[in-house]
Design a protein around this motif. Sequence first.
Motif, PDB file in Angstrom:
ATOM      1  N   LEU A  30       0.573  -0.961   0.297  1.00  0.00           N
ATOM      2  CA  LEU A  30       0.422  -0.061  -0.221  1.00  0.00           C
ATOM      3  C   LEU A  30       0.875   1.361   0.087  1.00  0.00           C
ATOM      4  O   LEU A  30       0.648   2.118  -0.498  1.00  0.00           O
ATOM      5  N   ILE A  31       1.780   1.260   0.979  1.00  0.00           N
ATOM      6  CA  ILE A  31       2.417   1.996   0.688  1.00  0.00           C
ATOM      7  C   ILE A  31       3.539   2.648  -0.540  1.00  0.00           C
ATOM      8  O   ILE A  31       3.611   3.950  -1.032  1.00  0.00           O
ATOM      9  N   MET A  32       4.100   1.520  -1.153  1.00  0.00           N
ATOM     10  CA  MET A  32       4.342   1.631  -2.499  1.00  0.00           C
ATOM     11  C   MET A  32       3.598   1.855  -3.283  1.00  0.00           C
ATOM     12  O   MET A  32       4.263   2.898  -4.114  1.00  0.00           O
ATOM     13  N   ILE A  33       2.373   1.826  -3.604  1.00  0.00           N
ATOM     14  CA  ILE A  33       1.134   2.122  -4.365  1.00  0.00           C
ATOM     15  C   ILE A  33       0.935   3.235  -4.422  1.00  0.00           C
ATOM     16  O   ILE A  33       1.107   4.458  -5.118  1.00  0.00           O
ATOM     17  N   LEU A  34       1.509   3.904  -3.326  1.00  0.00           N
ATOM     18  CA  LEU A  34       0.848   5.556  -3.217  1.00  0.00           C
ATOM     19  C   LEU A  34       1.806   6.438  -3.244  1.00  0.00           C
ATOM     20  O   LEU A  34       1.820   7.346  -3.857  1.00  0.00           O
ATOM     21  N   ASP A  35       3.221   5.574  -2.826  1.00  0.00           N
ATOM     22  CA  ASP A  35       4.557   6.309  -3.317  1.00  0.00           C
ATOM     23  C   ASP A  35       4.199   6.549  -5.202  1.00  0.00           C
ATOM     24  O   ASP A  35       4.914   7.024  -5.843  1.00  0.00           O
ATOM     25  N   VAL A  36       3.537   5.450  -6.052  1.00  0.00           N
ATOM     26  CA  VAL A  36       3.612   5.065  -7.181  1.00  0.00           C
ATOM     27  C   VAL A  36       2.923   6.267  -7.747  1.00  0.00           C
ATOM     28  O   VAL A  36       3.406   7.244  -8.430  1.00  0.00           O
ATOM     29  N   ALA A  37       2.379   6.768  -6.912  1.00  0.00           N
ATOM     30  CA  ALA A  37       0.914   7.418  -7.554  1.00  0.00           C
ATOM     31  C   ALA A  37       1.391   9.254  -6.814  1.00  0.00           C
ATOM     32  O   ALA A  37       1.525   9.741  -8.253  1.00  0.00           O
ATOM     33  N   LEU A  38       2.050   9.624  -6.204  1.00  0.00           N
ATOM     34  CA  LEU A  38       2.306  10.315  -5.835  1.00  0.00           C
ATOM     35  C   LEU A  38       3.690  11.568  -6.545  1.00  0.00           C
ATOM     36  O   LEU A  38       3.646  12.009  -7.345  1.00  0.00           O
ATOM     37  N   GLY A  39       4.537   9.564  -7.357  1.00  0.00           N
ATOM     38  CA  GLY A  39       5.636  10.131  -8.459  1.00  0.00           C
ATOM     39  C   GLY A  39       5.074  10.481  -9.477  1.00  0.00           C
ATOM     40  O   GLY A  39       5.892  11.070 -10.338  1.00  0.00           O
ATOM     41  N   LEU A  40       3.964   9.611  -9.787  1.00  0.00           N
ATOM     42  CA  LEU A  40       3.656  10.069 -11.750  1.00  0.00           C
ATOM     43  C   LEU A  40       2.738  11.514 -11.077  1.00  0.00           C
ATOM     44  O   LEU A  40       2.537  12.008 -11.997  1.00  0.00           O
ATOM     45  N   LEU A  41       2.047  12.126 -10.148  1.00  0.00           N
ATOM     46  CA  LEU A  41       1.791  13.179  -9.561  1.00  0.00           C
ATOM     47  C   LEU A  41       3.675  14.305  -9.829  1.00  0.00           C
ATOM     48  O   LEU A  41       3.309  15.286 -10.516  1.00  0.00           O
ATOM     49  N   GLY A  42       4.119  14.065  -9.416  1.00  0.00           N
ATOM     50  CA  GLY A  42       5.347  14.914  -9.840  1.00  0.00           C
ATOM     51  C   GLY A  42       5.803  14.726 -10.811  1.00  0.00           C
ATOM     52  O   GLY A  42       6.379  16.151 -11.525  1.00  0.00           O
ATOM     53  N   ILE A  43       5.777  13.822 -11.437  1.00  0.00           N
ATOM     54  CA  ILE A  43       6.265  14.028 -12.764  1.00  0.00           C
ATOM     55  C   ILE A  43       4.878  14.449 -13.920  1.00  0.00           C
ATOM     56  O   ILE A  43       6.082  15.533 -14.608  1.00  0.00           O
ATOM     57  N   VAL A  44       4.403  14.264 -13.772  1.00  0.00           N
ATOM     58  CA  VAL A  44       3.763  15.688 -14.246  1.00  0.00           C
ATOM     59  C   VAL A  44       3.666  16.755 -14.431  1.00  0.00           C
ATOM     60  O   VAL A  44       3.590  18.247 -15.023  1.00  0.00           O
ATOM     61  N   ILE A  45       3.760  16.729 -12.580  1.00  0.00           N
ATOM     62  CA  ILE A  45       4.427  18.576 -12.260  1.00  0.00           C
ATOM     63  C   ILE A  45       5.413  19.082 -12.183  1.00  0.00           C
ATOM     64  O   ILE A  45       5.620  20.227 -13.307  1.00  0.00           O
ATOM     65  N   MET A  46       6.184  18.440 -13.135  1.00  0.00           N
ATOM     66  CA  MET A  46       8.159  18.287 -13.022  1.00  0.00           C
ATOM     67  C   MET A  46       7.848  18.523 -14.586  1.00  0.00           C
ATOM     68  O   MET A  46       8.452  19.509 -15.721  1.00  0.00           O
ATOM     69  N   ILE A  47       6.629  18.145 -15.790  1.00  0.00           N
ATOM     70  CA  ILE A  47       6.625  18.651 -16.677  1.00  0.00           C
ATOM     71  C   ILE A  47       6.219  19.282 -17.276  1.00  0.00           C
ATOM     72  O   ILE A  47       6.828  20.599 -18.326  1.00  0.00           O
ATOM     73  N   ASP A  48       5.579  19.703 -16.742  1.00  0.00           N
ATOM     74  CA  ASP A  48       4.324  21.319 -16.677  1.00  0.00           C
ATOM     75  C   ASP A  48       5.490  22.262 -16.316  1.00  0.00           C
ATOM     76  O   ASP A  48       4.963  23.632 -17.535  1.00  0.00           O
ATOM     77  N   VAL A 125       9.242   0.889   4.358  1.00  0.00           N
ATOM     78  CA  VAL A 125       8.874  -0.076   3.242  1.00  0.00           C
ATOM     79  C   VAL A 125      10.191  -1.186   3.927  1.00  0.00           C
ATOM     80  O   VAL A 125       9.896  -2.791   4.332  1.00  0.00           O
ATOM     81  N   VAL A 126      11.090  -0.732   4.612  1.00  0.00           N
ATOM     82  CA  VAL A 126      12.017  -1.607   4.154  1.00  0.00           C
ATOM     83  C   VAL A 126      11.897  -2.295   5.237  1.00  0.00           C
ATOM     84  O   VAL A 126      12.121  -3.459   5.444  1.00  0.00           O
ATOM     85  N   VAL A 127      11.570  -1.422   6.838  1.00  0.00           N
ATOM     86  CA  VAL A 127      11.778  -2.626   7.578  1.00  0.00           C
ATOM     87  C   VAL A 127      10.098  -3.600   7.132  1.00  0.00           C
ATOM     88  O   VAL A 127      10.392  -4.945   7.955  1.00  0.00           O
ATOM     89  N   LEU A 128       9.296  -3.345   6.850  1.00  0.00           N
ATOM     90  CA  LEU A 128       7.483  -3.776   6.456  1.00  0.00           C
ATOM     91  C   LEU A 128       8.391  -5.819   5.892  1.00  0.00           C
ATOM     92  O   LEU A 128       7.437  -6.923   5.997  1.00  0.00           O
ATOM     93  N   LEU A 129       9.228  -5.192   5.255  1.00  0.00           N
ATOM     94  CA  LEU A 129       9.802  -6.258   4.198  1.00  0.00           C
ATOM     95  C   LEU A 129      10.500  -7.259   4.227  1.00  0.00           C
ATOM     96  O   LEU A 129      10.660  -8.278   3.945  1.00  0.00           O
ATOM     97  N   LEU A 130      11.217  -6.788   5.971  1.00  0.00           N
ATOM     98  CA  LEU A 130      12.586  -7.325   6.260  1.00  0.00           C
ATOM     99  C   LEU A 130      11.969  -8.173   7.803  1.00  0.00           C
ATOM    100  O   LEU A 130      12.616  -9.401   8.141  1.00  0.00           O
ATOM    101  N   THR A 131      10.516  -7.987   8.266  1.00  0.00           N
ATOM    102  CA  THR A 131      10.099  -8.822   9.132  1.00  0.00           C
ATOM    103  C   THR A 131      10.083 -10.342   8.240  1.00  0.00           C
ATOM    104  O   THR A 131       9.808 -10.842   7.253  1.00  0.00           O
ATOM    105  N   PRO A 132       9.867 -11.601   9.815  1.00  0.00           N
ATOM    106  CA  PRO A 132      10.205 -13.196   9.176  1.00  0.00           C
ATOM    107  C   PRO A 132       8.317 -12.699   8.424  1.00  0.00           C
ATOM    108  O   PRO A 132       8.845 -14.357   7.345  1.00  0.00           O
TER     109      PRO A 132
END
Length: 140
Positions: A30-48, A125-132
């Motif tokens: 979920l965190i990574m999905i939100l990060d992708v969505a914010l990244g896409l928004l940032g890319i659109v702003i950067m292009i503008d 994300v790193v901590v969550l993915l390093l859990t057993p």
Amino acid sequence: MPAFVVLQNDRVTEAIQVEPMPAAVRAARLIMILDVALGLLGIVIMIDIGAAIFSPAYVLQLLYAVLTTALMGWLVFRWSSRRKAVRWVAVALEAVLGGGSLIVRAADGDLTWTTLAGLLIPLAVVVLLLTPAAGRWFDR
């Protein structure tokens, strides 16, 4: 409690036990999905903005944003494959993004509590993915 999936072929119906995704893995996704969505928004702003401010350094920053967002999106898309490589590439990507951000902020002399709060997302994300539980789920 494991869920069951029924596969139907021409003649045979099989019940295959499917292990549910642990909460830590679900939260990291979920965190990574939100990060992708914010990244896409940032890319659109950067292009503008890039239409007015055009420089080679700006193009490199835009390329960096596109590549990291695309890689993160690809990882989220491949999440259900449960391959070890997906987990470890996600850990490495988030560690590089967080560490790179820390290095850039330290070089600029901009290490304040508010700027360091942005490092909590990759660290989570790193901590969550390093859990057993994540290790067991990705080890299929």
